[in-house]
Design an enzyme around this catalytic site. Structure first.
Site, mmCIF file in Angstrom:
data_model
loop_
_atom_site.group_PDB
_atom_site.id
_atom_site.type_symbol
_atom_site.label_atom_id
_atom_site.label_comp_id
_atom_site.label_asym_id
_atom_site.label_seq_id
_atom_site.Cartn_x
_atom_site.Cartn_y
_atom_site.Cartn_z
ATOM 1 C CG ASP A 89 38.071 36.791 39.089
ATOM 2 O OD1 ASP A 89 37.755 36.129 38.074
ATOM 3 O OD2 ASP A 89 38.802 37.805 39.035
ATOM 4 C CE LYS A 120 42.011 35.123 31.567
ATOM 5 N NZ LYS A 120 42.920 35.679 30.592
ATOM 6 C CG PHE A 179 45.142 39.952 37.378
ATOM 7 C CD1 PHE A 179 46.028 40.996 37.128
ATOM 8 C CD2 PHE A 179 44.128 39.717 36.452
ATOM 9 C CE1 PHE A 179 45.899 41.785 35.987
ATOM 10 C CE2 PHE A 179 43.994 40.504 35.311
ATOM 11 C CZ PHE A 179 44.882 41.533 35.077
ATOM 12 C CB THR A 238 26.917 49.777 24.476
ATOM 13 O OG1 THR A 238 27.010 51.125 24.898
ATOM 14 C CG2 THR A 238 26.344 49.705 23.067
HETATM 15 C C1 LIG Z 1 41.227 35.961 37.479
HETATM 16 C C2 LIG Z 1 41.071 37.046 36.462
HETATM 17 N N1 LIG Z 1 40.151 38.016 36.657
HETATM 18 C C3 LIG Z 1 39.967 38.997 35.768
HETATM 19 C C4 LIG Z 1 40.714 39.076 34.627
HETATM 20 C C5 LIG Z 1 40.513 40.200 33.671
HETATM 21 O O1 LIG Z 1 39.968 39.746 32.475
HETATM 22 P P1 LIG Z 1 40.104 40.629 31.151
HETATM 23 O O2 LIG Z 1 41.528 40.593 30.745
HETATM 24 O O3 LIG Z 1 39.195 39.943 30.171
HETATM 25 O O4 LIG Z 1 39.640 41.989 31.480
HETATM 26 C C6 LIG Z 1 41.696 38.107 34.377
HETATM 27 C C7 LIG Z 1 42.528 38.179 33.168
HETATM 28 O O5 LIG Z 1 43.527 37.546 33.009
HETATM 29 C C8 LIG Z 1 41.877 37.065 35.318
HETATM 30 O O6 LIG Z 1 42.803 36.111 35.149
#
Ligand SMILES: Cc1ncc(COP(=O)(O)O)c(C=O)c1O
Length: 481
Positions: free
Chosen positions: A307, A338, A198, A362
Site C-alpha cells: 500500500d 494522494k 492504516f 461508477t
Molecule cells: C497508507 C494508506 N492507505 C490508505 C489510505 C486511505 O486513503 P483515503 O483516505 O483516500 O481513503 C490512506 C490515507 O491516509 C493511507 O495513508
C-alpha cells in the site's frame, strides 16, 4: 537563544511562484474561519476541520487561509499536494480548452467507450504506466485510497479462488451461496495485515487498519490475522543488531499466523503492508524485512500487496518507497492515491479479474486527475524533484537530529527517508500543543501515531524551506523548555 539554520547553498527563493516566508495575521482558526465553521456545523460534523483555505492566494509551499494567514505547509493535506499550490504547469493545463472534456463524465474504462476521451485515455496510459512499479504492466484507476485498497483486496480474493478452482467454473453451490453471504460462494478467506497499519476506513480496508480506535469502534469486522510490525530503534544504522532481532520476531509471527489461519479454515489470500506505516506513527522497517516478507508470501501462496497510498509519489526520494528494497519483483499489487492525484492499483497480469463487473464502480477514477498526474510527472522529471527531495530531506532530518539532541526531554526517535520524516514528542498533549503553536507561527504540521509529528511537504520543498521551518520549530520548542 537557540541554534539558527542558515542555508549556505540555498539562501534565495528557488521558485518564482512561491512566497518568501509565512505571514500570520490572526491565530488559527481566525474569525472568518470560525464563522464558516459555524455555518458548516449546521449541516455536518466539522470536528476535523481546522480552518478554511483560500486557494486563489495559496502558492508553492504556502497555504493561505481565509483570514489571510500564510503558512509554510509541511503537511500538504495529508501528503496529497504533489508539487505545491497553484503550480504554473497545472494552471496552464487547466486553462487549455482542449483539456476541458476531461471534466465531463465518469472514469475511464467504463461501459461507454468514449471516443472523445481517447486522447485522455492515451494520456492516462502514458502517465500512469510510465511510473508502473517493476514487474507490473496493468493498472486500475479508482477514486480514492480506500476504494483502491478495497478493490485490490477483491482482486486478491478472486485470484486466490480462481487458483483453487483451476480450470473448473464456479459450482452451482458457489453461485447460490454467494447471494446469502455463505461459504463456499463467499469463502472464508482472509488478509494478513500489521498492527499499526492504516489502509482506509471502508469495511474491508478497516479490517486491516489498526492505527487508532476512533476509526474502528462499533464497526463489525472480519476475523483476519494481525501480525506485529517491527518497533525499531532509531537511527536505524546505530541499532542494526537490535532491529534485526525485532524484525525476525515479527516475521516469525507473521508466518505462524498464516499457518494458523489456514488450519482454522480461513486461509490468507493476501498480505497487505505499507513500506512505512504512516498514520500509525511513521514506523520503518528494513529492506531485508520486506524482502523476507515477500518470500513468506510466495512460499504460502499469498498475494503481496504494498500500500503506497501515502509513501508513493516521490517523497521518500524514490518514486515508490518500495524501490528502496532493491527488488525486481517487489509485489503483486501496489496501490496508490494522494500525491498521484488519482487513486488506483497496479497489478500483475494474473491478478486481473477474469470477468467484467467483478471490479467496477461508477467512477473508476477521474480523467481530469490523470491529466494532472501526467503534468505532475513532467514537472518531477523536468525539475529533478526526486533528487531535490533527497537533498532537502537530508537537511530536514539533520536539523531534527540536532533539535532532538538539544531537547532530549521533549523530542526523540527522529527518522525519515527523503522528506518523509517524523519525530516523537514526549507525550500526546505536548505533541498537540507543539502542533498548534507551530501553526500560529506559520508552519503547518501533522501528527501521527500516539505522539509523533510527521512531515509531508510537497516535492518542491527545498533546503531553504527546511531551514526556514527548523528556525520556526526551534523557536516553538524554546517555549517548552
Ligand atoms: C497508507 C494508506 N492507505 C490508505 C489510505 C486511505 O486513503 P483515503 O483516505 O483516500 O481513503 C490512506 C490515507 O491516509 C493511507 O495513508
Amino acid at each position: 537563544p537557540v541554534c539558527r539554520y542558515v542555508s549556505k547553498t540555498a539562501t534565495s527563493i528557488h521558485l518564482d511562484f512561491d512566497y518568501d516566508g509565512p505571514s500570520m495575521k490572526t491565530p488559527v482558526p481566525g474569525p472568518r474561519s470560525q464563522d464558516l465553521l459555524k455555518q458548516l456545523g449546521d449541516i455536518q460534523n466539522v470536528g476535523a476541520i481546522n480552518f478554511f483555505c483560500n486557494y486563489e492566494e495559496s502558492r508553492g509551499n504556502y497555504l493561505v487561509d481565509v483570514d489571510n494567514n500564510r503558512m509554510l505547509d509541511l503537511y500538504t493535506q495529508i501528503s496529497s499536494i504533489p508539487i505545491g499550490y497553484s503550480h504554473p504547469a497545472l494552471l496552464k493545463l487547466m486553462s487549455n480548452p482542449s483539456n476541458m472534456c476531461s471534466f465531463f463524465g465518469s472514469g475511464e474504462f467504463n461501459w461507454l467507450g468514449k471516443d472523445n476521451f481517447i486522447s485522455v485515455d492515451e494520456k492516462k496510459s502514458k502517465a500512469v504506466l510510465a511510473v508502473a512499479p517493476s514487474g507490473m504492466t496493468r493498472v486500475q484507476t479508482m477514486a480514492c485510497g480506500s476504494c483502491s485498497n478495497e478493490n485490490a483486496y477483491k482482486a486478491m480474493f478472486i485470484w486466490y479462488r480462481n487458483k483453487e478452482r483451476g480450470d473448473k467454473t464456479p459450482s452451482n453451490e458457489d453461485i447460490s451461496t454467494c447471494m446469502i453471504n455463505k461459504a463456499p460462494g463467499c469463502p472464508d478467506l482472509s488478509i494478513l495485515s500489521f498492527m499499526g497499519g492504516f489502509h482506509g476506513r471502508t469495511l474491508g480496508c478497516l479490517a486491516t487498519t489498526h492505527s487508532k480506535t476512533i476509526h474502528k469502534l462499533d464497526i463489525p469486522s472480519f476475523d483476519w490475522p494481525i501480525a506485529p510490525f517491527p518497533r525499531l530503534q532509531y537511527p536505524l544504522e546505530e541499532f542494526t543488531r537490535e532491529n534485526a532481532k525485532e524484525e525476525a520476531r515479527c516475521l516469525e509471527e507473521a508466518e505462524d499466523l498464516i499457518v494458523k489461519w489456514r488450519q482454522k479454515g480461513k486461509p490468507v489470500a493476501g498480505i497487505v503492508i505499507e513500506p512505512i506505516q504512516a498514520e500509525g506513527g511513521d514506523n520503518h522497517a528494513s529492506p531485508k524485512f520486506f524482502r523476507s516478507l515477500r518470500n513468506i508470501a510466495r512460499k504460502h501462496g499469498c498475494a503481496f500487496h504494498v500500500d503506497e497510498v501515502q509513501t508513493g509519489g516521490g517523497s521518500t526520494g524514490k518514486f515508490w518507497a518500495h524501490e528502496h528494497w532493491g527488488m525486481d519483483d517487489p509485489a503483486d499489487i501496489v496501490s496508490f492515491s494522494k500525491k498521484l492525484l488519482t487513486g488506483g492499483y497496479y497489478h500483475k497480469d494474473e491478478l486481473q479479474a477474469d470477468k467484467p463487473y467483478r471490479i467496477f464502480n461508477t467512477w473508476m477514477g477521474d480523467p481530469s486527475k490523470n491529466l494532472f498526474l501526467l503534468e505532475v510527472l513532467n514537472v518531477i522529471r523536468r525539475e529533478n524533484l526526486l533528487e531535490e527531495v533527497t537533498h532537502s530531506g537530508k537537511a530536514l532530518l539533520t536539523g531534527l537530529y540536532e533539535l532532538q539532541a538539544q531537547y532530549p526531554g521533549i523530542l526523540s526517535r527522529a527518522r525519515g527517508q527523503g522528506t518523509f520524516c517524523a519525530i516523537d514528542v514526549c507525550d500526546d498533549a505536548t505533541r498537540n500543543s507543539i502542533l498548534l503553536k507551530a501553526r500560529d507561527k506559520g508552519v503547518l504540521l501533522g501528527g501521527c501515531g500516539d505522539c509523533s509529528i510527521r512531515f509531508r511537504p510537497a516535492l518542491i520543498f527545498k533546503e531553504y524551506h527546511a531551514h526556514l521551518f527548523l528556525n520556526i520549530f526551534s523557536d516553538v520548542l524554546a517555549q517548552f523548555k
